[in-house]
Design a protein around this motif. Structure first.
Motif, short mmCIF file in Angstrom:
data_model
loop_
_atom_site.label_atom_id
_atom_site.label_comp_id
_atom_site.label_asym_id
_atom_site.label_seq_id
_atom_site.Cartn_x
_atom_site.Cartn_y
_atom_site.Cartn_z
N MET A 1 0.84 -1.20 0.00
CA MET A 1 0.00 0.00 0.00
C MET A 1 0.88 1.25 0.00
O MET A 1 1.98 1.26 0.54
N SER A 2 0.38 2.29 -0.65
CA SER A 2 1.08 3.55 -0.72
C SER A 2 0.05 4.66 -0.90
O SER A 2 -1.09 4.39 -1.27
N ILE A 3 0.45 5.88 -0.65
CA ILE A 3 -0.44 7.01 -0.89
C ILE A 3 -0.35 7.41 -2.36
O ILE A 3 0.74 7.57 -2.90
N LEU A 4 -1.50 7.54 -3.00
CA LEU A 4 -1.57 8.05 -4.37
C LEU A 4 -2.11 9.47 -4.33
O LEU A 4 -3.08 9.75 -3.62
N TYR A 5 -1.46 10.34 -5.10
CA TYR A 5 -1.81 11.76 -5.13
C TYR A 5 -2.35 12.13 -6.51
O TYR A 5 -1.81 11.72 -7.53
N ALA A 6 -3.40 12.95 -6.52
CA ALA A 6 -3.99 13.43 -7.77
C ALA A 6 -3.67 14.92 -7.93
O ALA A 6 -3.76 15.68 -6.96
N TRP A 7 -3.33 15.31 -9.18
CA TRP A 7 -2.86 16.66 -9.45
C TRP A 7 -3.55 17.26 -10.66
O TRP A 7 -4.06 16.54 -11.52
N VAL A 8 -3.51 18.60 -10.73
CA VAL A 8 -4.06 19.31 -11.89
C VAL A 8 -3.14 20.43 -12.34
O VAL A 8 -2.42 21.03 -11.53
N VAL A 9 -3.17 20.68 -13.64
CA VAL A 9 -2.67 21.91 -14.25
C VAL A 9 -3.73 22.33 -15.26
O VAL A 9 -4.54 21.51 -15.68
N PRO A 10 -3.75 23.61 -15.66
CA PRO A 10 -4.73 24.00 -16.67
C PRO A 10 -4.54 23.20 -17.94
O PRO A 10 -3.43 22.85 -18.33
N ALA A 11 -5.64 22.92 -18.61
CA ALA A 11 -5.58 22.22 -19.89
C ALA A 11 -4.82 23.08 -20.89
O ALA A 11 -4.48 24.23 -20.64
N TYR A 12 -4.60 22.51 -22.05
CA TYR A 12 -3.67 23.06 -23.03
C TYR A 12 -3.98 24.47 -23.50
O TYR A 12 -3.09 25.23 -23.87
N ALA A 13 -5.24 24.88 -23.51
CA ALA A 13 -5.63 26.18 -24.08
C ALA A 13 -5.68 27.24 -22.99
O ALA A 13 -6.21 27.00 -21.90
N ASP A 14 -5.14 28.41 -23.26
CA ASP A 14 -5.20 29.52 -22.32
C ASP A 14 -6.66 29.86 -22.02
O ASP A 14 -7.49 29.97 -22.92
N GLY A 15 -6.96 30.02 -20.73
CA GLY A 15 -8.32 30.37 -20.36
C GLY A 15 -9.29 29.22 -20.39
O GLY A 15 -10.49 29.42 -20.20
N SER A 16 -8.81 28.01 -20.62
CA SER A 16 -9.69 26.85 -20.67
C SER A 16 -10.31 26.60 -19.30
O SER A 16 -9.64 26.72 -18.28
N VAL B 1 -11.05 23.80 -18.18
CA VAL B 1 -10.80 22.37 -17.92
C VAL B 1 -9.36 22.19 -17.43
O VAL B 1 -8.44 22.85 -17.90
N ASP B 2 -9.19 21.28 -16.47
CA ASP B 2 -7.86 20.92 -15.97
C ASP B 2 -7.40 19.60 -16.54
O ASP B 2 -8.21 18.69 -16.76
N HIS B 3 -6.08 19.48 -16.75
CA HIS B 3 -5.47 18.18 -17.01
C HIS B 3 -5.16 17.54 -15.66
O HIS B 3 -4.77 18.23 -14.71
N THR B 4 -5.33 16.23 -15.58
CA THR B 4 -5.10 15.50 -14.33
C THR B 4 -4.07 14.39 -14.51
O THR B 4 -3.96 13.82 -15.60
N TRP B 5 -3.35 14.09 -13.45
CA TRP B 5 -2.45 12.94 -13.44
C TRP B 5 -2.26 12.47 -12.00
O TRP B 5 -2.76 13.11 -11.06
N VAL B 6 -1.54 11.37 -11.82
CA VAL B 6 -1.43 10.72 -10.52
C VAL B 6 0.03 10.38 -10.24
O VAL B 6 0.78 10.01 -11.16
N THR B 7 0.43 10.49 -8.98
CA THR B 7 1.79 10.12 -8.56
C THR B 7 1.75 9.36 -7.24
O THR B 7 0.74 9.38 -6.53
N THR B 8 2.89 8.75 -6.91
CA THR B 8 3.05 8.14 -5.59
C THR B 8 3.81 9.06 -4.65
O THR B 8 4.13 8.67 -3.52
N TYR B 9 4.09 10.27 -5.08
CA TYR B 9 4.85 11.22 -4.26
C TYR B 9 4.14 12.56 -4.24
O TYR B 9 3.35 12.88 -5.13
N ASP B 10 4.43 13.33 -3.20
CA ASP B 10 3.85 14.65 -3.04
C ASP B 10 4.75 15.66 -3.73
O ASP B 10 5.83 15.98 -3.23
N SER B 11 4.33 16.17 -4.87
CA SER B 11 5.18 17.08 -5.63
C SER B 11 5.33 18.45 -4.96
O SER B 11 6.16 19.25 -5.38
N ARG B 12 4.56 18.71 -3.93
CA ARG B 12 4.77 19.93 -3.15
C ARG B 12 6.02 19.81 -2.29
O ARG B 12 6.60 20.82 -1.87
N VAL B 13 6.43 18.55 -2.04
CA VAL B 13 7.63 18.29 -1.24
C VAL B 13 8.79 17.89 -2.13
O VAL B 13 9.92 18.36 -1.97
#
Length: 265
Positions: free
Chosen positions: A1-16, A18-30
């Motif tokens: 077992m591990s912690i899974l983290y979900a993340w967002v950045v704005p989708a490809y178009a300026d002002g969109s 909609v967010d793009h999403t992805w998943v990691t096993t690490y906290d990218s804030r750290v």
């Protein structure tokens, strides 16, 4: 077992919206690993989810990009969707979102990874806090439109028998959570007739979106975005401006491109 983290950045178009999403096993804030080589060297995982590598997240409403985390079964996550690989050209990293924009988009593939966070008494984490999620789940559902393939994938990765409701993939997966219905219930409250009409429309929308397109090549992204816009506009006509904005987070008629034309499929 591990912690899974979900993340967002704005989708490809300026002002969109909609967010793009992805998943990691690490906290990218750290640990904001600069590239996938650094992720691998650290023994961590990054699921691209039909996007590119992002060292960290950040989007309107989520300054650091974090939208949730939950303990998950890494063996199951790895089996459902292969990590540390671009989804483009790598079928194991596609889950059952085989054709981007047809079977689903990044939201649905991220949810397939996060399916591994479900357990006794707890529902799997999903990316429902991402902007545009109500829009994508209205068309593509929680886990994409390849219903039977997804159920078979779960069965193969968990060793469990297929649920009895698996037939030809033409109907919803009754044993799996439907985020859109939950979001619609929250938005419409006790307006049961409006909810019933919306869910009926949604079933028609998904049946239409699941139709096989003629030809051997995937439909053009511009076509898919135009088709999706027409389907979303039907929901706007049904709900009216206030309820539509409350549920979908945008104004009726606002242009939305759920499919990134730059993604290599």
């Amino acid at each position: 077992m591990s912690i899974l983290y979900a993340w967002v950045v704005p989708a490809y178009a300026d002002g969109s919206p909609v967010d793009h999403t992805w998943v990691t096993t690490y906290d990218s804030r750290v640990h904001a690993y600069p590239d996938i080589a650094a992720v691998k060297a650290a023994g961590e995982r990054n699921w691209y989810c039909w996007g590119s590598f992002h060292p960290k997240g950040g989007a309107p409403g989520h300054a650091d990009g974090y939208i949730g985390s939950q303990s998950g079964d890494l063996n199951l996550a790895d089996c459902l969707v292969a990590p540390n690989l671009s989804s483009s050209g790598n079928p194991p990293a596609q889950g059952t979102i085989f054709t981007y924009g047809v079977d689903g988009v990044c939201h649905q593939l991220a949810n397939q990874v996060l399916y591994s966070t479900g357990g006794a008494g707890s529902s799997p984490l999903t990316v429902k806090r991402a902007r545009g999620y109500a829009l994508s789940s209205f068309i593509y559902g929680t886990y994409g439109l390849q219903h039977t393939a997804w159920q078979k994938k779960i069965a193969a990765c968990t060793g469990k028998r297929l649920p009895l409701n698996v037939t030809d993939g033409a109907g919803p997966m009754a044993d799996l959570p439907d985020d859109f219905e939950q979001l619609a219930r929250e938005a419409l409250g006790d307006r049961t007739e409006a909810l019933s009409k919306l869910l009926s429309l949604r079933a028609q929308v998904q049946a239409f979106a699941m139709q096989t397109m003629p030809g051997f090549l995937p439909p053009d992204p511009d076509y898919l975005n135009a088709r999706n816009q027409q389907l979303i506009d039907q929901a706007a006509a049904l709900l009216g401006p206030d309820d539509f904005r409350k549920l979908f987070g945008i104004a009726p008629g606002e242009k939305v491109n759920l499919v990134d034309p730059k993604v290599e499929r």
